[in-house]
Design an enzyme around this catalytic site. Structure first.
Site, mmCIF file in Angstrom:
data_model
loop_
_atom_site.group_PDB
_atom_site.id
_atom_site.type_symbol
_atom_site.label_atom_id
_atom_site.label_comp_id
_atom_site.label_asym_id
_atom_site.label_seq_id
_atom_site.Cartn_x
_atom_site.Cartn_y
_atom_site.Cartn_z
ATOM 1 N N ASN A 109 68.797 7.895 -26.227
ATOM 2 C CA ASN A 109 69.400 7.149 -24.931
ATOM 3 C C ASN A 109 69.342 8.348 -23.757
ATOM 4 O OD1 ASN A 109 69.195 4.825 -26.073
ATOM 5 N ND2 ASN A 109 71.268 4.326 -25.599
ATOM 6 N N HIS A 154 46.299 -1.948 19.995
ATOM 7 C CA HIS A 154 45.780 -3.202 19.528
ATOM 8 C C HIS A 154 44.149 -2.793 19.237
ATOM 9 C CE1 HIS A 154 49.249 -5.096 21.696
ATOM 10 N NE2 HIS A 154 48.902 -4.114 22.471
ATOM 11 N N SER A 275 24.540 2.627 -1.947
ATOM 12 C CA SER A 275 24.335 1.289 -2.416
ATOM 13 C C SER A 275 23.159 1.011 -3.301
ATOM 14 C CB SER A 275 24.192 0.392 -1.133
ATOM 15 O OG SER A 275 23.564 -0.986 -1.607
ATOM 16 N N LYS A 281 22.418 2.662 2.975
ATOM 17 C CA LYS A 281 23.743 2.667 3.043
ATOM 18 C C LYS A 281 24.467 4.072 2.674
ATOM 19 C CE LYS A 281 26.553 -0.460 3.352
ATOM 20 N NZ LYS A 281 27.074 -1.658 2.496
ATOM 21 N N ASN A 283 28.576 4.786 2.112
ATOM 22 C CA ASN A 283 29.825 4.250 2.139
ATOM 23 C C ASN A 283 30.810 5.125 2.060
ATOM 24 O OD1 ASN A 283 28.462 1.482 2.324
ATOM 25 N ND2 ASN A 283 28.130 1.427 -0.045
ATOM 26 N N GLU A 288 38.179 4.040 1.154
ATOM 27 C CA GLU A 288 38.497 2.804 0.597
ATOM 28 C C GLU A 288 39.051 2.674 -0.671
ATOM 29 O OE1 GLU A 288 34.686 -0.119 1.488
ATOM 30 O OE2 GLU A 288 34.017 2.066 1.250
ATOM 31 N N LYS A 323 58.265 3.556 -17.635
ATOM 32 C CA LYS A 323 57.472 4.879 -17.728
ATOM 33 C C LYS A 323 56.121 4.728 -17.113
ATOM 34 C CE LYS A 323 60.126 6.429 -21.383
ATOM 35 N NZ LYS A 323 61.130 5.264 -20.954
#
Ligand code: ARG
Length: 437
Positions: A109, A154, A275, A281, A283, A288, A323
């Site tokens: 312990n 915003h 892609s 593409k 990315n 991400e 753990k």
């Protein structure tokens, strides 16, 4: 192979053995377990509980085990209950009967508690070092790019800011993160070794000795708390979660800015992927993934908080569940800091695109209103006048500064030629953000 069994009549079920075993993950603690044991044995000998010779034999055995693990000769696997049993059984194999004295005046312990304190302290220091690296990188890219860009509220273009100021907002966040971790390290820097199972030991041991050996600030105040406290792990994972939250916000900015719709930055090929179907593409996967991995760090925090909830004192086996969340959270945050650093290092800023967005966004509208206020118009009326000008500009695809003075005078005769200087983007910056820096 177990360290107990004397009081049992029947063998443990295989299913239970598997269920109970933690070696597959607490093997991560092999180094801390060995240095903790070495400090313990030195203390036992100093307190005349072990002879000098016994101490030497055990320490040599432990050091051999350490180098065999590190060279790959001794594999951290097999039929052991946990890393502590693994070490003790292998020590006995190596040095014989005297190895059985290692666990005198100690329990698993306090052993596991000291291992985790040592491990989490050094891992957190490594994280602090990586925050420092990221802080330097952010400062560098901020200093090198005094570029005008739209500032948002915003996610609507609001006022003109600089890329420098925008990046330095993250610098402030990560600086706080670093301080938070240093505070947590300061609080957790206490030695639980010597608490034994929960109530200390009948031997005359010296907790101050192992405290010094292992580089802790002080021994824990209370034995029962010493073996059952997991606050420090929770506090560290909370701090990791806040770091991840900051990293995820930064990632989201990069993802948006990197889109064709914004087109403010260029994320290097090194931190992008393609892609399999759409050839055009590229990315922003690094950003991400950081954003995505934030969820698992929060999950680790929630998991451990829930494990600890309502646990009576002192040690309960539930605590073995501390753990994996800590290992996973600390590894994740470390990797994400490194990837973010790489991405920021190689980021390219598209100055013209940012400037164009500033012009299209009427980001000097508030300053236009301030101009009229300075000339004596009440702010609410000035707000109305500039609103009408913005509408007119939108209909005619112009920026406020593109209008001739005669056109402006149609909205208010307070406009004079000095309006152009007043609403110049650089000048508005100088009166605003820059004056505060
Ligand atoms: N593997 C255990 C853990 O991580 C070690 C402590 C075991 N203590 C005990 N009393 N069975 O918590």
């Amino acid at each position: 192979m177990k360290l107990w069994g004397g009081r049992f009549k029947n063998a443990e079920s295989k299913l239970m053995e598997d269920f109970n075993s933690s070696l597959s993950f607490d093997k991560t603690l092999y180094y801390e377990d060995i240095i903790g044991s070495i400090a313990h044995v030195k203390m036992l000998s100093k307190c005349n509980i072990l002879t000098e010779k016994e101490k030497e034999t055990i320490i040599n055995g432990l050091n051999e085990i350490l180098s065999e693990i590190e060279s790959g000769k001794l594999k951290l696997e097999g039929d052991y209950e946990d890393i502590h049993s693994f070490m003790e059984v292998n020590l006995i194999k190596k040095v014989g009967e005297v190895g059985k004295k290692l666990h005198t005046a100690r329990s698993r312990n306090d052993q596991v508690a000291v291992d985790m304190r040592l491990y989490s302290k050094s891992k957190s220091k490594e994280i602090v070092e990586n925050i420092d690296i990221l802080l330097k990188t952010i400062k560098k890219i901020a200093d090198e790019n005094h570029v005008i860009m739209p500032g948002y509220t915003h996610l609507q273009r609001a006022q003109v800011v600089t890329f420098t100021h925008h990046m330095m907002a993250y610098h402030s966040m990560f600086k706080r993160d670093k301080q938070r971790l240093l505070n947590a390290i300061e609080i957790m820097d206490e030695n639980p070794l010597g608490c034994c199972a929960l109530a200390g030991t009948t031997y005359n041991t010296d907790r101050h000795f192992t405290t010094k050996e292992l580089g802790f600030k002080k021994p824990v105040d209370n034995f029962m708390d010493g073996v059952s406290d997991r606050d420090y792990l929770l506090e560290l994972i909370s701090d990791f979660s806040i770091i991840m939250m900051h990293l995820s916000r930064m990632s989201e900015e990069f993802i948006i800015w990197n889109s064709k719709e914004f087109d403010f930055i260029y994320i290097s090929d090194e931190f992008s992927t393609g892609s399999s179907i759409m050839p055009q593409k590229k990315n922003p996967d690094a950003a991400e993934l950081i954003r995505g991995k934030t969820g698992r760090v929060y999950g680790n925090l929630m998991g451990l908080l829930t494990t600890m909830k309502g646990l009576v004192l002192t040690y309960n086996k539930d605590m073995q569940e501390d753990k994996e969340p800590f290992f996973d959270a600390s590894d994740t945050v470390l990797k994400c800091l490194k990837v973010m650093n790489g991405m920021v290092c190689t980021l390219k800023i598209k100055k013209e695109k940012m400037y164009k967005a500033v012009k299209k966004g009427f980001l000097n509208a508030t300053e236009g209103a301030d101009y009229l206020v300075n000339k004596g118009m009440p702010f609410r009326d000035a707000h109305g006048v500039i609103g009408e000008i913005v509408l007119y500009c939108e209909e005619n695809d112009k920026a406020i500064e593109d209008l001739q003075i005669d056109e402006l005078k149609k909205f208010s005769d307070l406009f004079e030629i000095d309006i152009y200087d007043f609403i110049d983007y650089e000048n508005t910056l100088n009166r605003g953000i820059k004056k505060e820096m």
